[in-house]
Design a protein around this motif. Sequence first.
Motif, PDB file in Angstrom:
ATOM      1  N   ALA A  27      -5.375   3.470   3.576  1.00  8.46           N
ATOM      2  CA  ALA A  27      -4.878   4.434   3.033  1.00  8.46           C
ATOM      3  C   ALA A  27      -6.981   4.812   2.317  1.00  8.46           C
ATOM      4  O   ALA A  27      -8.063   5.299   2.402  1.00  8.46           O
ATOM      5  CB  ALA A  27      -4.316   4.846   1.356  1.00  8.46           C
ATOM      6  N   TRP A  42      -2.823  11.024   4.772  1.00  6.47           N
ATOM      7  CA  TRP A  42      -3.360  10.823   2.865  1.00  6.47           C
ATOM      8  C   TRP A  42      -1.755  12.048   2.187  1.00  6.47           C
ATOM      9  O   TRP A  42      -1.492  10.862   1.192  1.00  6.47           O
ATOM     10  CB  TRP A  42      -4.225  11.287   2.266  1.00  6.47           C
ATOM     11  CG  TRP A  42      -5.818  10.267   2.398  1.00  6.47           C
ATOM     12  CD1 TRP A  42      -5.578   8.956   2.426  1.00  6.47           C
ATOM     13  CD2 TRP A  42      -6.361  10.210   2.876  1.00  6.47           C
ATOM     14  NE1 TRP A  42      -6.670   8.740   2.330  1.00  6.47           N
ATOM     15  CE2 TRP A  42      -7.479   9.571   2.585  1.00  6.47           C
ATOM     16  CE3 TRP A  42      -7.752  11.818   2.242  1.00  6.47           C
ATOM     17  CZ2 TRP A  42      -8.820   9.322   2.282  1.00  6.47           C
ATOM     18  CZ3 TRP A  42      -9.107  12.040   2.557  1.00  6.47           C
ATOM     19  CH2 TRP A  42      -9.631  10.610   2.306  1.00  6.47           C
ATOM     20  N   THR A  57      -4.349   5.324  -2.359  1.00  5.70           N
ATOM     21  CA  THR A  57      -4.479   7.052  -1.558  1.00  5.70           C
ATOM     22  C   THR A  57      -5.722   7.726  -2.516  1.00  5.70           C
ATOM     23  O   THR A  57      -6.270   8.596  -2.282  1.00  5.70           O
ATOM     24  CB  THR A  57      -3.104   7.548  -0.998  1.00  5.70           C
ATOM     25  OG1 THR A  57      -2.684   6.542  -0.255  1.00  5.70           O
ATOM     26  CG2 THR A  57      -3.406   8.655  -0.495  1.00  5.70           C
TER      27      THR A  57
END
Length: 129
Positions: A27, A42, A57
């Motif tokens: 991420a 994402w 993220t």
Amino acid sequence: RADQPEHLDRVLAAARDAEPARRQVAAALLADAPADVAVRSWGHLLGDPSRMVRRSTVDAVAGANRAELRPLLERALDDDDAWTRWKALRGIADLGVGASRAAVSARADDPDFRVRLEAARMLGSGGND
């Protein structure tokens, strides 16, 4: 390095790995990936069962400070994790409340005081429109 084609496949594979720590690192690394690839990955990682993956993220998305990521930040405002919601608000604040005013206003009644405080600060300051 996700900005190098020979490494991007490895980063994308890590984003789908069974091990949450690998997804978490992926991420963050996606910040260097081509924008369309990063947005898709994402978007998937924001729904990850691991709180730490979702946190990583939203941290990467907020850190990218790109207007086209606003929908991902707004989506993160509904996360179960208060830190994730707070970080999404910070990302939106950096972009300017603008089009996200309704989504930010909805956080005024958030169960977490830090999220409520951030939403109130954003709305009360004129929202950096």
